[in-house]
Scaffold this active site. Sequence first.
Site, short mmCIF file in Angstrom:
data_model
loop_
_atom_site.label_atom_id
_atom_site.label_comp_id
_atom_site.label_asym_id
_atom_site.label_seq_id
_atom_site.Cartn_x
_atom_site.Cartn_y
_atom_site.Cartn_z
N TYR A 102 -7.99 -5.56 0.06
CA TYR A 102 -7.10 -4.40 -0.13
C TYR A 102 -6.54 -3.54 1.11
CZ TYR A 102 -5.51 0.15 -2.31
OH TYR A 102 -4.73 1.37 -3.04
N CYS A 103 -5.55 -2.98 1.50
CA CYS A 103 -4.89 -2.49 2.57
C CYS A 103 -5.54 -3.25 3.92
CB CYS A 103 -5.44 -0.89 2.52
SG CYS A 103 -4.75 0.12 3.47
N LEU A 104 -6.30 -2.13 4.57
CA LEU A 104 -6.70 -2.54 5.99
C LEU A 104 -7.91 -3.91 5.62
CD1 LEU A 104 -6.53 -2.06 8.90
CD2 LEU A 104 -8.43 -0.54 8.75
#
Length: 605
Positions: A341-343
Amino acid sequence: MTGTDGKPARSRPSTGDAGRKQRLSAVTRRPLDASDRDLHPYAALDRGVMASLARMTGGISPHAMIDAWGDWAMHLARAPGRQLELMERARDNWLKLAQFGASGLSGKPGKKPFAPGTYDTRWSHPGWDRPPFALWQQGFLATQDWWQAATADLRGLRKQNNERTGFMMRQLLDTVSPSNFPMGNPEILEATWKNAGRNLFDGALHYADDARRVLTQEHRPVPEDFALGTALAATPGTVVYRNDLMELIQYAPSTEQVHAEPVLIVPAWIMKYYILDLSPHNSFIRWLVDQGYTVFCISWLNPGADQADLSLEDYRLKGIMQALDVIGGILPGARVHANGYCLGGTLLAIAAATMARDHDDRLASVTLMAAQVDFAEAGELLLFLDESQVAFLEDMMWSQGYLDRPQMSGAFAAIRSEDLIWSRAVRRYFLGEPDLPTDIGVWVNDTTRMPARMHSEYLRGIFLENRITAGRFAVEGRVIALKDIEVPMFVVATETDHIAPWRSVWKTALFTDCDLTFVLTKGGHNTGILSEPGHPRRHYRIGHRTAGAHYQGPDRWLAAHEPQKGSWWLEWADWLKTHSGDTGAPPEVKSRGLGDAPGSYVLQP
């Protein structure tokens, strides 16, 4: 089995600390590391001054602002056609405003000529439709409209400076919006009359409390009604491994049969993992456990000054790779469905490409949620990211060892300042309304820090130089390529994401050749991912690309895929099921003396 001393159960080649440091990711030309702390006194003086200035400006480089406005002014000065166009627009806007004002004086107000933006909720009170407030609102929006035209594309002007001037002007205008002043805002006047001024007194108390916390850098505690482990992050589980960077949580099964292949969730370390394990009704992790999967999740350390030298490679090795080793000890031979998720998704893509290059076949699939691998179109977070800005942030991190919570949360809030800063300030300080806690609001305020070296490497190599998709990102001395990934991928983007714009996330399809399913769902960076079944007014688009198929642009894909009502979670569950093996009895969750979920790292202030 993996012990608690950090030694993986699976035997893997060891290069030793010295060898590993020599082959760390070639992410930057000049990463921020321990050697930067032992500087010549003159260099240290320069960095100290810049660090002090950075704290005053919230981490924004003055050079970036001066350069942008100077570039814009010089190009506008040599464009008489654009100047005439702007004069005409000013005249037209003034005439529209005068006509609207005259109609109001006649008692028959006409249609408002200027409309606020989609996310601008400052004007929702009906008082803004009455004089004189309607005229003040329209005057502000007319000025905003003119500046939007003045900072639009200008031939010869650097695109980044063009976008910078527009962004800065929006921020400046927002500070003088009539909605920010008690005598100019009908909602504040109405509340003051009804409450005999009590709202202003309560607002003053709120302001004093907020100012004290800002000055002392005091972390706002999690409210008791949203306590971690009972109300939030409450999915039953056990910490099965801990090192100096992460804890690995194994969740207890809730079904009699589970799929043989487990799921590993890799959250971003810019935020705490329990965004994916909020309240029971919208917990992504709890829902996944209920689908019959053995779920593991990484919970990252909240670093301080002592962890300043943690690198991006440390996060890969001590995070994802170590977690795979631990899972291999618990479920020998089982391949893993990895979800980033995300980074965390960006790091997972790096790890997956490295594993593919090295013929490490422990991954069964890769899911990326609101995660980018190419940063050429990474949205407004890139506006001020240049050599000057990165050096400015590095100097600030050099002095304190990390990028602090307010410095990150302020950058995200500035992207939607009209809603996340000014509307909140009006509600809290002038209307006297408390910040009513919600599960996602509690999580937003439970911010984290970023270690100096890792963040420097990330900003330079991934954001500024875009090395992953440029074929210049090296791991252990050798370049990786996303096209080496052969396992199926499931990529999720959200329609109104200002942190990972969906067209930027879409580029995963451009730089990979594997079987890929792409989902575009309603919502923003967090709300779009938290789209549990039964959530009202949700929709998504979904499409599939076979391995080796020709590339299709995002706009063409969008036109070819109609929205479908409901939650994308169900589509992902079906996709996982088709790529998972048989079901059987769930593995035992053994206590290793490290405690139960949510662990200790998530509780670090």
